[in-house]
Design a protein around this motif. Structure first.
Motif, short mmCIF file in Angstrom:
data_model
loop_
_atom_site.label_atom_id
_atom_site.label_comp_id
_atom_site.label_asym_id
_atom_site.label_seq_id
_atom_site.Cartn_x
_atom_site.Cartn_y
_atom_site.Cartn_z
N PRO A 28 8.81 10.56 -15.64
CA PRO A 28 8.68 10.82 -17.07
C PRO A 28 9.83 10.25 -17.89
CG PRO A 28 8.21 12.80 -15.80
CD PRO A 28 8.77 11.82 -14.85
N GLY A 29 11.03 10.12 -17.31
CA GLY A 29 12.17 9.66 -18.10
C GLY A 29 11.97 8.25 -18.62
N GLN A 30 11.15 7.46 -17.96
CA GLN A 30 10.92 6.07 -18.40
C GLN A 30 9.45 5.78 -18.62
OE1 GLN A 30 12.81 3.36 -15.71
NE2 GLN A 30 14.88 4.15 -16.08
N SER A 31 8.61 6.81 -18.56
CA SER A 31 7.16 6.65 -18.81
C SER A 31 6.58 5.57 -17.89
CB SER A 31 6.89 6.31 -20.28
OG SER A 31 7.33 7.35 -21.12
N LYS A 32 6.86 5.66 -16.60
CA LYS A 32 6.30 4.69 -15.65
C LYS A 32 5.89 5.42 -14.39
CE LYS A 32 10.47 3.18 -13.24
NZ LYS A 32 11.31 2.01 -12.87
N TYR A 33 4.99 4.81 -13.68
CA TYR A 33 4.56 5.37 -12.40
C TYR A 33 5.16 4.52 -11.28
CZ TYR A 33 1.16 1.57 -12.70
OH TYR A 33 0.57 0.33 -12.82
N GLN A 34 5.27 5.15 -10.11
CA GLN A 34 5.89 4.46 -8.98
C GLN A 34 5.34 5.04 -7.69
OE1 GLN A 34 10.05 5.23 -9.51
NE2 GLN A 34 9.89 7.42 -9.13
N LEU A 35 5.60 4.31 -6.60
CA LEU A 35 5.11 4.70 -5.28
C LEU A 35 6.30 5.18 -4.45
CD1 LEU A 35 2.78 4.78 -3.19
CD2 LEU A 35 3.43 2.45 -2.54
N ILE A 36 6.23 6.44 -3.98
CA ILE A 36 7.24 6.98 -3.07
C ILE A 36 6.83 6.54 -1.66
CG2 ILE A 36 8.47 9.01 -2.28
CD1 ILE A 36 8.86 8.41 -5.22
N VAL A 37 7.57 5.60 -1.07
CA VAL A 37 7.19 4.99 0.19
C VAL A 37 7.81 5.78 1.35
CG1 VAL A 37 7.25 2.89 1.58
CG2 VAL A 37 7.02 2.75 -0.92
N ASP A 38 6.94 6.23 2.27
CA ASP A 38 7.41 6.92 3.48
C ASP A 38 7.61 5.95 4.65
OD1 ASP A 38 7.31 9.40 2.20
OD2 ASP A 38 5.17 9.59 2.62
N ASN A 39 6.82 4.92 4.74
CA ASN A 39 6.89 4.00 5.88
C ASN A 39 6.43 2.62 5.44
OD1 ASN A 39 7.26 3.14 8.54
ND2 ASN A 39 5.11 3.46 9.02
N ILE A 40 6.99 1.61 6.09
CA ILE A 40 6.62 0.22 5.82
C ILE A 40 6.39 -0.46 7.15
CG2 ILE A 40 7.50 -2.02 5.06
CD1 ILE A 40 8.77 -0.72 2.72
N GLU A 41 5.32 -1.21 7.23
CA GLU A 41 5.05 -1.98 8.43
C GLU A 41 4.61 -3.37 8.01
OE1 GLU A 41 0.48 -0.55 9.28
OE2 GLU A 41 2.15 0.63 10.12
N PRO A 42 4.94 -4.38 8.77
CA PRO A 42 4.52 -5.73 8.40
C PRO A 42 3.00 -5.84 8.36
CG PRO A 42 6.22 -5.78 10.11
CD PRO A 42 5.79 -4.35 9.99
N ALA A 43 2.56 -6.71 7.50
CA ALA A 43 1.11 -6.89 7.34
C ALA A 43 0.62 -7.87 8.38
CB ALA A 43 0.80 -7.36 5.93
N GLY A 44 0.56 -7.43 9.69
CA GLY A 44 0.04 -8.28 10.75
C GLY A 44 1.14 -9.07 11.43
N ALA A 45 0.76 -9.74 12.55
CA ALA A 45 1.71 -10.52 13.33
C ALA A 45 2.26 -11.69 12.54
CB ALA A 45 1.07 -11.01 14.62
N GLY A 46 1.48 -12.26 11.67
CA GLY A 46 1.96 -13.38 10.88
C GLY A 46 3.15 -13.00 10.03
N ALA A 47 3.13 -11.80 9.44
CA ALA A 47 4.25 -11.35 8.64
C ALA A 47 5.50 -11.14 9.49
CB ALA A 47 3.88 -10.06 7.91
N LEU A 48 5.29 -10.59 10.68
CA LEU A 48 6.44 -10.40 11.58
C LEU A 48 7.05 -11.73 11.97
CD1 LEU A 48 5.23 -7.53 13.95
CD2 LEU A 48 6.95 -7.40 12.14
N MET A 49 6.19 -12.69 12.27
CA MET A 49 6.71 -13.99 12.67
C MET A 49 7.43 -14.67 11.50
SD MET A 49 6.19 -14.23 15.80
CE MET A 49 6.75 -15.91 15.96
N ALA A 50 6.89 -14.50 10.28
CA ALA A 50 7.56 -15.06 9.11
C ALA A 50 8.93 -14.42 8.92
CB ALA A 50 6.70 -14.87 7.87
N LEU A 51 9.00 -13.07 9.09
CA LEU A 51 10.28 -12.38 8.98
C LEU A 51 11.24 -12.83 10.08
CD1 LEU A 51 12.07 -10.25 7.69
CD2 LEU A 51 10.95 -8.52 9.14
N LEU A 52 10.70 -13.00 11.28
CA LEU A 52 11.54 -13.45 12.40
C LEU A 52 12.11 -14.85 12.12
CD1 LEU A 52 12.65 -13.09 15.25
CD2 LEU A 52 10.48 -13.98 16.13
#
Length: 537
Positions: free
Chosen positions: A98-122
């Motif tokens: 409410p302090g900035q009148s915006k919405y946001q996502l409270i993230v509990d966990n993050i995982e790469p989007a498939g093996a391709g993302a992992l390889m790109a990160l690697l």
């Protein structure tokens, strides 16, 4: 009626009124109720990590941007940390701020989007670490040939540690230290990094021995299972390790970041054990072969030196030849000594007789009386002169006493003594060397004299002919006119005397000579009639 008609609400004015806080709360409840658990596939945009430990980042696609936040506790539990440009699937819940009148996502966990993302990160991490020089060949250390202690970082309950221990036991049993860690999951990377750092903190000679080489091992698996060994914290811990490290993660086809940073990569844990230690049986065989070669080399060296010594011994003269000259000189001097002693006594007796005439008692008494009379005038002057001399010497001594302090004298004495010791040592060394060199030169000259002497020529069948006077004969006419002949052979001298009247009588058959054989004499000093100028036959 008009009053009531004026106050009546107009069309659309009967909607309830909300405050800003009430409206923001209603929106928040609606969003959280509708999107209490969502999974969002997006690309990570800007990432911010303030000192509080929370993490703020953006999730975006080609048309929209969604603000996301993860609190400190959630960040610590994440298996994969988001990085800018990484495609991920974020799991959490929607809320508003409410302090900035915006919405946001409270993230509990993050995982790469498939093996391709992992390889790109690697690949991204690999390029970053390579740019820092962590993969450089010159950074890699050589493995010790025969380590005493091996540290193993792996799971204590898997088949990997059993394979490593079994292989080490077969090849070369050594002391093994096991640091148990999780080999997959969120705890894998920090535990492996702490294990490597812990082994490096061990002190040599401490209660727990410091390993000479480290093995980081894990069995095969998918890229998600091996992802803990692709974390940057593990790669930097391996690069900072002062102990040589062998990576043995996965099968031969599996590749992780630790393989590029480590000093050696083994395709399997069993191969890592083979790289760490040599085969004991091969070493024992090599040692036996070296021992046999050493024994043969020693035997050959001894035989060669024995042969060399025998060759040198044959070139040396016989001991009795070395002492022949000295023995003959000793005999000569022994014969001359009694006569020399008698002559010496006689000469000294004559000299004493000559001196006895001038040493009569009367002459000595007159000489003493004359000397006493000569000294009488000096008797009165002697005490005054002694007193004056003592006073003068006392004054001189007082002037010198200031310069003759015991400490100064002792220091000068010590300095001169040290200098004298050095000179004495140098003189002794020079004298020793000079005597040794001159002794060697004298021995060499003596050996040369014996070698070049005519006695050696006599050993080969030659002889020296002398007449009765000892002169060397070099012509037949001289031998015919000689009254007697002395023929010197190698083992003695043969005296040949012609028969009486042979020179005056009528010609007839030659008279038989009367030979007399004398034993051979030792080498004599060179004379003018030496065989070098005479005849050898």
């Amino acid at each position: 009626m008009d009053m009531f008609e004026d106050d009546a609400p107009g069309p659309g004015n009967n909607a309830p009124e909300f405050t800003v806080s009430e409206l923001s709360g209603a929106v928040k409840r609606t969003i959280e109720g509708e999107f209490g658990h969502v999974r969002v596939r997006a690309e990570v945009g800007r990432v911010s990590r303030p000192r509080s430990g929370h993490m703020y980042f953006d999730l975006k696609d080609d048309r929209s941007v969604l603000a996301a936040v993860s609190w400190k506790g959630q960040v610590a539990r994440m298996a994969v940390q988001p990085e800018e440009g990484m495609e991920v699937i974020a799991t959490g819940r929607m809320t508003t701020f409410p302090g900035q009148s915006k919405y946001q996502l409270i993230v509990d966990n993050i995982e790469p989007a498939g093996a391709g993302a992992l390889m790109a990160l690697l690949e991204k991490r690999k390029a970053m670490l390579q740019a820092e020089g962590l993969f450089a060949t010159e950074r890699k250390r050589a493995l010790p040939y025969l380590p005493r202690v091996i540290g193993v970082v792996t799971s204590p309950s898997g088949a990997v540690i059993r394979d490593i221990l079994h292989r080490l036991r077969d090849r070369f049993p050594v002391h093994v230290l096991i640091w148990p860690v999780a080999v997959q999951g969120q705890a894998c990377a920090p535990e492996v990094a702490r294990a490597i750092e812990g082994f490096n903190r061990l002190l040599p000679g401490g209660p727990v021995p410091r390993p000479d080489v480290l093995i980081v091992a894990r069995g095969g698996g998918s890229i998600e299972d091996l992802w803990g060994f692709n974390e940057e914290v593990v790669a930097r811990a391996v690069a900072a390790s002062q102990i040589p490290l062998i990576s043995a993660v996965g099968h031969e086809t599996d590749t992780t970041l630790i393989d590029f940073v480590s000093d050696r990569r083994a395709p399997t844990p069993t191969a890592a054990a083979e790289l760490a230690v040599p085969v004991r049986a091969d070493l024992l065989g090599w040692l036996a072969d070296m021992r046999a070669r050493l024994i043969r080399a020693e035997a050959q060296a001894i035989q060669s030196r024995r042969q060399r010594l025998a060759d040198l011994a044959r070139a040396l003269p016989r001991p009795e030849r070395l002492t022949e000259g000295a023995r003959q000189r000793l005999d000569t001097w022994a014969d001359r000594l009694p006569n020399a002693l008698q002559r010496g006594v006689s000469v000294r007796r004559v000299a004493l007789s000559d001196c006895a005439g001038s040493l009569r008692p009367g002459l000595l008494r007159n000489r003493i009386a004359n000397e006493r009379q000569r000294l009488v005038p000096y008797e009165a002057r002697l005490p005054v002169a002694l007193t004056r001399s003592v006073a003068q010497h006392r004054r001189d001594l007082g002037q010198c006493s200031a310069r003759l302090q015991p400490t100064t004298l002792q220091r000068d004495i010590e300095r001169h003594r040290a200098k004298l010791d050095q000179l004495a040592t140098r003189f002794a060394n020079v004298a020793r060397q000079g005597v040794s060199s001159r002794r060697d030169r004298l021995a060499a000259l003596d050996r040369l004299r014996v070698t070049l002497g005519y006695e050696q020529t006599l050993e080969r069948g030659y002889a020296v002919v002398r007449d009765g006077a000892g002169e060397v004969l070099t012509r037949k006419a001289q031998a015919d006119s000689a009254s007697a002949l002395a023929i010197q052979f190698a083992d003695g001298t043969l005296d040949v005397a012609p028969a009486a009247g042979a020179a005056d009588g009528p010609p007839g058959p030659p008279a038989s000579p009367q030979p007399r054989v004398k034993p051979a004499k030792s080498a004599k000093p060179a004379r003018k009639d030496s065989p070098d100028q005479g005849s050898l036959f």
